[in-house]
Design a protein around this motif. Structure first.
Motif, PDB file in Angstrom:
ATOM      1  N   PRO A  20       0.818  -1.220   0.000  1.00  0.00           N
ATOM      2  CA  PRO A  20       0.000   0.000   0.000  1.00  0.00           C
ATOM      3  C   PRO A  20       0.851   1.268   0.000  1.00  0.00           C
ATOM      4  N   ARG A  21       1.972   1.251   0.729  1.00  0.00           N
ATOM      5  CA  ARG A  21       2.850   2.417   0.754  1.00  0.00           C
ATOM      6  C   ARG A  21       3.447   2.680  -0.629  1.00  0.00           C
ATOM      7  N   ALA A  22       3.858   1.598  -1.326  1.00  0.00           N
ATOM      8  CA  ALA A  22       4.448   1.766  -2.658  1.00  0.00           C
ATOM      9  C   ALA A  22       3.429   2.340  -3.643  1.00  0.00           C
ATOM     10  N   TRP A  23       2.184   1.883  -3.584  1.00  0.00           N
ATOM     11  CA  TRP A  23       1.145   2.411  -4.472  1.00  0.00           C
ATOM     12  C   TRP A  23       0.862   3.879  -4.146  1.00  0.00           C
ATOM     13  N   HIS A  24       0.890   4.228  -2.872  1.00  0.00           N
ATOM     14  CA  HIS A  24       0.693   5.625  -2.481  1.00  0.00           C
ATOM     15  C   HIS A  24       1.826   6.482  -3.052  1.00  0.00           C
ATOM     16  N   MET A  25       3.055   5.977  -2.976  1.00  0.00           N
ATOM     17  CA  MET A  25       4.192   6.703  -3.533  1.00  0.00           C
ATOM     18  C   MET A  25       4.072   6.848  -5.046  1.00  0.00           C
ATOM     19  N   LEU A  26       3.593   5.786  -5.717  1.00  0.00           N
ATOM     20  CA  LEU A  26       3.393   5.868  -7.168  1.00  0.00           C
ATOM     21  C   LEU A  26       2.348   6.928  -7.496  1.00  0.00           C
ATOM     22  N   LEU A  77       7.321   6.580 -17.023  1.00  0.00           N
ATOM     23  CA  LEU A  77       6.365   5.754 -16.280  1.00  0.00           C
ATOM     24  C   LEU A  77       6.986   4.417 -15.915  1.00  0.00           C
ATOM     25  N   LYS A  78       7.736   3.833 -16.837  1.00  0.00           N
ATOM     26  CA  LYS A  78       8.394   2.559 -16.552  1.00  0.00           C
ATOM     27  C   LYS A  78       9.421   2.705 -15.431  1.00  0.00           C
ATOM     28  N   GLY A 103      10.554   1.077 -10.248  1.00  0.00           N
ATOM     29  CA  GLY A 103      11.272   1.525  -9.062  1.00  0.00           C
ATOM     30  C   GLY A 103      10.472   1.401  -7.783  1.00  0.00           C
ATOM     31  N   LEU A 104       9.188   1.035  -7.899  1.00  0.00           N
ATOM     32  CA  LEU A 104       8.325   0.976  -6.720  1.00  0.00           C
ATOM     33  C   LEU A 104       7.605  -0.358  -6.534  1.00  0.00           C
ATOM     34  N   LEU A 105       7.289  -1.044  -7.622  1.00  0.00           N
ATOM     35  CA  LEU A 105       6.390  -2.194  -7.554  1.00  0.00           C
ATOM     36  C   LEU A 105       7.098  -3.510  -7.851  1.00  0.00           C
ATOM     37  N   THR A 106       6.424  -4.598  -7.503  1.00  0.00           N
ATOM     38  CA  THR A 106       6.848  -5.919  -7.938  1.00  0.00           C
ATOM     39  C   THR A 106       6.931  -5.918  -9.463  1.00  0.00           C
ATOM     40  N   PRO A 107       8.007  -6.455 -10.062  1.00  0.00           N
ATOM     41  CA  PRO A 107       8.174  -6.367 -11.519  1.00  0.00           C
ATOM     42  C   PRO A 107       6.944  -6.787 -12.317  1.00  0.00           C
ATOM     43  N   VAL A 139       4.864  -4.263 -14.948  1.00  0.00           N
ATOM     44  CA  VAL A 139       4.520  -4.541 -16.351  1.00  0.00           C
ATOM     45  C   VAL A 139       3.029  -4.358 -16.572  1.00  0.00           C
ATOM     46  N   SER A 140       2.253  -4.917 -15.667  1.00  0.00           N
ATOM     47  CA  SER A 140       0.798  -4.876 -15.801  1.00  0.00           C
ATOM     48  C   SER A 140       0.264  -3.453 -15.706  1.00  0.00           C
ATOM     49  N   PHE A 141       0.805  -2.650 -14.778  1.00  0.00           N
ATOM     50  CA  PHE A 141       0.323  -1.281 -14.626  1.00  0.00           C
ATOM     51  C   PHE A 141       0.673  -0.440 -15.847  1.00  0.00           C
TER      52      PHE A 141
END
Length: 354
Positions: free
Chosen positions: A201-207, A223-224, A229-233, A237-239
């Motif tokens: 949740p913290r990583a998504w908030h940072m994104l 964007l990549k 730099g924040l999410l599970t690889p 890719v999916s985002f």
């Protein structure tokens, strides 16, 4: 420490209201799922100032204080100003189990007796600790049994429902909200054994913060950089694929209806992965466990899905395999009857496309 019973963030305030007001509480949970924020919000709800002490940044004397000679020639330890307060407050012991054994030991009387030397916490004060588990790959030291037994232990889990409800009122970027609404399982992933970013949740908030910072001018390469730099690889890719859909009005429904094709350009591979993952999620959601339970429309959906799998495999066998792959536990995710039919009908569908 692993908990046999876990709670979601929305359950924590009520639990703390009944527990922390009478006994010290320790909140366990993986990194980035909101432990610290929950404690601060709870303190605010009670009208108490939240004073945070971070275990990894303390030495025993930071708690006990320094000695002072009294007029009668005796010495007395003076606790630090941050702790010795006149009004009730919330003492938050963050990363308590990451502190050295000497620091943990210094907390004993504060946690059990609400006292340091001659200083006693004002009536109405509460003590809450928090920390990560050793299995999370975070800094965590064994907690002595004497300290464990002085605390009520609550184990927190991430909840997409709770987080999305919070996000709706806290300015989280709509791309993040919409994406996690479709893929709530991507909110959190277990910390990897190697040193790499992972979704929390913290990583998504940072994104969300970075997306708002760059604004509409954000280009695809940048964007990549942000997502990887924040999410599970896999989630990154999916985002990125989802972002392409948002920008280009390119959706899975159009492919299923036959109004559009799977993207086949090499530079659209992230989009292909996202659509394949969304396709898998759609099949998991719509296809029943038993074929007898499928209506005529769902059987038509299954037939169309097999044809789409063939088309997908023509572009990338690897991506097509992700649709029918087993789950992380090694068990099939899609219904067995569909997988059997897909294996049986695939050669005929391939031949029909030639």
């Amino acid at each position: 420490m692993q908990g046999a019973v876990t709670v979601s963030p929305s359950q924590v305030p009520e639990l703390l209201l009944g527990l922390a007001t009478v006994r010290p509480v320790f909140l366990w949970g993986a990194p980035g799922i909101g432990k610290s924020s929950l404690v601060r919000e709870f303190a605010d709800s009670l009208g108490l100032e939240c004073v945070s002490l971070i275990g990894t940044q303390l030495a025993p004397e930071d708690l006990i204080g320094v000695p002072q000679i009294t007029p009668d020639g005796r010495s007395r330890f003076c606790p630090p100003e941050s702790i010795a307060r006149d009004e009730p407050y919330c003492l938050f012991l963050d990363e308590l189990n990451a502190a050295t054994p000497d620091v943990q030991k210094a907390f004993y009387s504060l946690i059990l007796d609400r006292r340091i030397g001659s200083y006693e916490l004002p009536p109405g004060s509460i003590v809450i600790g928090a920390g990560n588990r050793a299995t999370d790959g975070a800094l965590a030291r064994p907690m002595a049994s004497a300290l464990v037994n002085r605390l009520v232990h609550v184990h927190l889990r991430a909840s997409a429902t709770d987080w999305l409800s919070w996000a709706a009122g806290n300015g989280i970027h709509p791309w993040v909200v919409d994406y996690l609404t479709d893929r709530p399982d991507h909110l959190w992933s277990a910390p990897p054994k190697s040193e790499e970013p992972f979704s929390t949740p913290r990583a998504w908030h940072m994104l969300s913060d970075t997306l708002r910072s760059f604004g509409p001018a954000l280009d695809e390469p940048t964007l990549k950089v942000l997502t990887y730099g924040l999410l599970t690889p896999q989630h990154a890719v999916s985002f990125c694929g989802y972002a392409k859909i948002v920008r280009n009005s390119y959706g899975l429904d159009a492919i299923i209806k036959g109004d559009a094709r799977w993207p086949h350009r090499l530079e659209d591979r992230d989009l292909l992965y996202y659509l394949a993952d969304a396709f898998r999620g759609r099949l998991v959601k719509e296809l029943p466990a038993q074929k007898e339970q499928a209506s005529n429309s769902l059987r038509q959906t299954a037939f169309r899905a097999k044809s789409l799998l063939v088309q997908l495999a023509e572009i990338s066998v690897e991506v097509a395999q992700t649709v029918i792959a087993d789950g992380s536990d090694g068990n099939p995710v899609l219904p067995s009857w569909f997988l059997i039919e897909a294996a049986r009908d695939m050669p005929r569908l391939v031949e029909a496309r030639r």
